[in-house]
Every structure is written in structure tokens, then in C-alpha cells.
Design a protein around this motif. Structure first.
Motif, mmCIF file in Angstrom:
data_model
loop_
_atom_site.group_PDB
_atom_site.id
_atom_site.type_symbol
_atom_site.label_atom_id
_atom_site.label_comp_id
_atom_site.label_asym_id
_atom_site.label_seq_id
_atom_site.Cartn_x
_atom_site.Cartn_y
_atom_site.Cartn_z
ATOM 1 N N TRP A 191 22.674 72.032 104.906
ATOM 2 C CA TRP A 191 23.247 73.046 105.777
ATOM 3 C C TRP A 191 22.352 74.279 105.832
ATOM 4 C CZ3 TRP A 191 25.183 77.856 106.309
ATOM 5 C CH2 TRP A 191 26.076 78.036 107.340
ATOM 6 N N TYR A 192 21.822 74.679 104.652
ATOM 7 C CA TYR A 192 20.944 75.839 104.617
ATOM 8 C C TYR A 192 19.581 75.529 105.207
ATOM 9 C CZ TYR A 192 23.161 79.705 102.263
ATOM 10 O OH TYR A 192 23.925 80.791 101.989
ATOM 11 N N GLY A 193 19.176 74.249 105.227
ATOM 12 C CA GLY A 193 17.847 73.888 105.673
ATOM 13 C C GLY A 193 16.790 74.282 104.669
ATOM 14 N N GLY A 194 17.104 74.246 103.388
ATOM 15 C CA GLY A 194 16.128 74.589 102.360
ATOM 16 C C GLY A 194 16.766 74.496 101.001
ATOM 17 N N HIS A 248 23.062 80.612 93.126
ATOM 18 C CA HIS A 248 23.495 81.157 94.425
ATOM 19 C C HIS A 248 25.018 81.100 94.486
ATOM 20 C CE1 HIS A 248 23.916 81.682 98.704
ATOM 21 N NE2 HIS A 248 22.639 81.967 98.785
ATOM 22 N N CYS A 277 29.075 81.985 102.376
ATOM 23 C CA CYS A 277 29.219 83.356 101.896
ATOM 24 C C CYS A 277 30.600 83.473 101.283
ATOM 25 C CB CYS A 277 29.059 84.347 103.032
ATOM 26 S SG CYS A 277 27.518 84.149 103.889
ATOM 27 N N MET A 298 33.332 79.237 106.781
ATOM 28 C CA MET A 298 32.420 80.351 107.039
ATOM 29 C C MET A 298 33.018 81.652 106.502
ATOM 30 S SD MET A 298 29.736 79.219 108.525
ATOM 31 C CE MET A 298 29.003 80.501 109.480
ATOM 32 N N PRO A 299 32.235 82.744 106.436
ATOM 33 C CA PRO A 299 32.740 83.982 105.833
ATOM 34 C C PRO A 299 33.984 84.513 106.517
ATOM 35 C CG PRO A 299 30.651 84.316 106.940
ATOM 36 C CD PRO A 299 30.832 82.858 106.781
ATOM 37 N N VAL A 357 35.580 72.218 110.515
ATOM 38 C CA VAL A 357 34.709 73.390 110.484
ATOM 39 C C VAL A 357 35.565 74.606 110.774
ATOM 40 C CG1 VAL A 357 32.737 74.527 111.517
ATOM 41 C CG2 VAL A 357 32.733 72.071 111.261
ATOM 42 N N GLU A 416 35.123 78.506 111.532
ATOM 43 C CA GLU A 416 34.135 79.525 111.856
ATOM 44 C C GLU A 416 34.570 80.864 111.256
ATOM 45 O OE1 GLU A 416 33.154 79.533 115.957
ATOM 46 O OE2 GLU A 416 32.278 77.547 115.853
ATOM 47 N N PRO A 417 33.695 81.886 111.315
ATOM 48 C CA PRO A 417 34.030 83.168 110.692
ATOM 49 C C PRO A 417 35.340 83.747 111.217
ATOM 50 C CG PRO A 417 31.784 83.184 111.482
ATOM 51 C CD PRO A 417 32.326 81.879 111.815
ATOM 52 N N ALA A 420 28.137 77.987 112.955
ATOM 53 C CA ALA A 420 28.713 77.344 111.768
ATOM 54 C C ALA A 420 28.074 76.012 111.448
ATOM 55 C CB ALA A 420 30.209 77.152 111.974
ATOM 56 N N PRO A 463 21.214 75.386 110.815
ATOM 57 C CA PRO A 463 20.848 75.890 109.508
ATOM 58 C C PRO A 463 20.961 77.409 109.430
ATOM 59 C CG PRO A 463 18.872 75.395 110.740
ATOM 60 C CD PRO A 463 20.017 74.988 111.597
ATOM 61 N N TRP A 464 21.126 77.896 108.217
ATOM 62 C CA TRP A 464 21.322 79.334 107.989
ATOM 63 C C TRP A 464 19.948 79.982 107.947
ATOM 64 C CZ3 TRP A 464 25.747 81.923 108.220
ATOM 65 C CH2 TRP A 464 25.819 83.189 107.678
ATOM 66 N N ARG A 465 19.393 80.226 109.135
ATOM 67 C CA ARG A 465 18.042 80.772 109.228
ATOM 68 C C ARG A 465 18.086 82.026 110.072
ATOM 69 N NH1 ARG A 465 15.590 79.486 105.578
ATOM 70 N NH2 ARG A 465 15.359 77.347 104.958
#
Lengths: 181, 182
Positions: A24-27, A33, A86, A103-104, A132, A134-135, B116, B119-121
Motif C-alpha cells: 500500500w505504501y509502495g515501499g 512506524h 495514519c 484512512m485517517p 475501504v 476513506e478519510p 485511499a 501508494p502513499w507518495r
């Protein structure tokens, strides 16, 4: 009678959470964290609760609230693949399926005045898989939310949501500054 | 701009635009009080983490961002570019992953970030112009562009581009009051 999972089962769930968070973060995501720490502490407290140590579970829950700012009570049941990017302010009191994204500022819980029990506890909702949120969205009251549902930003679901549906909230309106006078 | 110049601009905004400090003027005591206040401390930690991130010390930048999350519960991505003069009156709950120009004001629990689905970029997050005010509980999500001088009201969900100099409000601003049940 509650299920009594072993720690290796819980570890497999935590690994699934971590894999999905990384995608999800792509990294890469550090173990410290808060997005990972809150899920880890929730799994630990839920494990302790199911193994019959309610006070230890409560202690870990409060530590989680103190450290990461999220409120994930050990009584909630959340499937593998939970992503909370978050965690400050996230609150989940419900029964949730796999691959849940929160989401936050989103919250899942009961509404004042509706206390029927539909399987998650008095007044708490039941969510399906791949939901899902969303914020700033919410799911309130004893309702069922279907699989692959999406609660869009700013929307609150207080009635049943079918599979694959989106709940859309109020959209923005633009005013020119001169119009206000 | 250097981090030092950015921070002095941030402190100037904290001193002259925060109602808590405006009355006390520009004395040493007022400056010290503004430096120690959460709005400035949160921005200070973010600036340090961004400085570390620009020098490719990603691990240290992550530690500073984690400190911000732990102390102020503000999730400000170290990679996000924010111009000088940012003012966060109430840091808890702020989420920012995007880029912004000068003179940004963000009120409490605002989410500015990618969609949502990830990716979180920072590249997927919103791009804000100069002198933008974001009201409490607002959400700006996705790779949208917001023009200069736009003001965003309370609890607005913005997922498309906004023009310059506009006032953006939510359609559901009116509350209904039901009489008490006897």
C-alpha cells in the motif's frame, strides 16, 4: 465459546498485515512506524483477550492508545490484511473481514440509541472483506456492510450497505470571494 | 530556501497570527513562548525531518517524523514540500502528504494526502498554491491542484481541482435540530 488461536497463527496474520501495508505504501515500512505498531499491538491485545488474559489485553490496548493514538479494543475482531496508514484518531469497534483499509479520521462503532446485536456485540456493525474507508468517514450502528464496499470521504453509513457499493458524502461547492458580500 | 529562513518565517506567523501570542507583542518572552508552543514545535520537527530527507538520510528523517507522530499525533510526511510560513494552530490529527506553497494555514484534523488506494507518495498527493487556509476536519485527497489564495471551509471534501481565490464550502453545512422527545 471463543476461539483460542496460537501465537504462530497470530504471527501469520501480522505478516499478512505487514505485506499489505508495504504494498500500500509502495515501499518498505519500519517495524516502529505507527501504522505497523498499532496493528501489532492490536493483534497482541486481541490474542491475550482470546487466550483469557483480559487485564493484560486491556493494558496493551491502553498502551496502543497512548503510543499511536488509535483506539482498537481487543474485543473487536479484524481479519488479516488490516491497513491503518495514519492511526491517530482511528477507532474500530466492530467485526471486520480481511483486507480492511482505514484512512485517517475514519471510525467504526455504535450509535447512541441502537443496541441490537447482529453478531459483533451490542450496537456494533459487521463489515465484509476488502472494505475501504476513506478519510473522515464513518460506519455507525448495528448494520452490515458488504464485501468490497467503499465509504467515501465525509460520508457516514447508518443503514445496510450492499456488496460493492459506494457511500458518497457531500461534495465541495466553490464560491468566488466576491459572492460572499 | 534554507531551513533557517523557512523557520524564521514560520515563527513570524506563529507570533503575529496566533491569537495566543499576538497580544504580547515581539518581546523576548513572547518569542520564547512561541518557540515552545506546539504549533511551532511540530513545524520545527517537520522541517528537521525534511532537511534530513533532502540529504538522503531517510532513516533519520523517518525517526523525526515518528517523533512528530508520537508527540503531536501529526503525520507530516518528511518528503512533502511545504513553503515558508506554515502555521498549524492545532497539530493533533493533521495528516499531510503533498506539496504546498508559502503561507499555508492548516486547522485541526485536516487530511491532505493521496487517494485511499495508495501508494502513499507525495507525487500522488495534492499540490497547494500560496496562502491557502484549510479549515478543520477538511479532506483534500488525490493528485489535485488548488490555486493561490483559496480558502477551504469546515468539513469540506475536496477531490477535484479548485480555482485561485475561491472559497470552498461543504454542501451539507446545515444541521437539523429535532425537538426534544418528551
Amino acid at each position: 465459546m471463543q476461539a483460542r488461536p496460537t501465537w504462530s497463527e497470530v504471527q501469520a496474520m501480522i505478516e499478512a498485515d505487514r505485506t499489505r501495508l508495504r504494498q500500500w505504501y509502495g515501499g518498505p515500512v519500519s517495524r516502529l512506524h505507527p501504522a505497523f505498531a498499532c496493528v501489532y499491538l492490536y493483534r497482541l491485545s486481541h490474542y491475550l483477550y482470546q487466550r483469557g488474559h483480559p487485564y493484560a489485553a486491556r493494558f496493551v490496548w491502553h498502551c496502543n492508545t497512548y503510543i499511536t493514538g488509535s483506539d482498537l479494543p481487543p474485543m473487536a475482531e479484524i481479519g488479516a490484511g488490516l491497513v491503518i496508514p495514519c492511526p491517530a484518531g482511528a477507532a474500530v469497534a466492530a467485526k471486520v473481514g480481511r483486507n480492511f483499509t482505514l484512512m485517517p479520521g475514519a471510525g467504526v462503532g455504535s450509535e447512541i440509541g441502537r443496541y441490537e446485536d447482529i453478531g459483533a456485540g451490542p450496537g456494533l456493525p459487521v463489515l465484509g472483506d476488502d472494505v475501504v474507508m476513506e478519510p473522515r468517514s464513518g460506519v455507525l450502528g448495528p448494520i452490515r456492510v458488504g464485501h468490497r464496499a467503499r465509504i467515501c470521504a465525509g460520508a457516514t453509513a447508518t443503514a445496510d450497505v450492499p456488496d460493492g457499493a459506494s457511500v458518497v458524502g457531500p461534495l465541495a461547492r466553490f464560491l468566488k470571494l466576491e459572492e460572499r458580500k | 530556501m534554507s531551513m533557517r529562513a523557512d523557520l524564521s518565517e514560520d515563527l513570524r506567523r506563529c507570533l503575529y497570527q496566533s491569537p495566543a501570542h499576538r497580544a504580547r507583542g515581539d518581546s523576548l518572552k513572547a518569542r520564547l513562548s512561541a518557540v515552545l508552543s506546539p504549533p511551532f514545535q511540530c513545524v520545527l520537527i517537520f522541517r528537521i525531518s525534511h532537511w534530513l530527507w533532502r540529504r538522503r538520510w531517510y532513516w533519520a528523517a523517518g525517526v523525526m517524523a515518528g517523533l512528530n507522530r508520537l508527540i503531536f499525533k501529526a503525520s507530516l510526511e518528511p518528503a512533502s514540500r511545504i513553503g515558508p510560513g506554515v502555521f498549524l494552530p492545532h497539530p493533533p490529527g493533521t495528516v499531510f502528504c503533498g506539496s504546498a506553497g508559502r503561507g499555508l494555514t492548516v486547522y485541526s484534523i485536516v487530511t491532505c494526502g493521496p487517494c485511499a488506494d495508495g501508494p502513499w507518495r507525495v507525487e500522488q498527493g495534492p499540490v497547494l498554491g500560496d496562502n491557502i487556509t484549510i479549515g478543520a476536519h477538511s479532506v483534500i485527497q488525490g493528485p489535485v491542484r488548488v490555486g493561490d489564495g483559496t480558502r477551504i471551509g469546515f468539513a469540506v471534501v475536496l477531490n477535484r481541482d479548485a480555482p485561485s481565490g475561491a472559497l470552498v464550502i461543504s454542501r451539507a453545512m446545515r444541521a437539523t435540530i429535532q425537538p426534544a422527545k418528551s
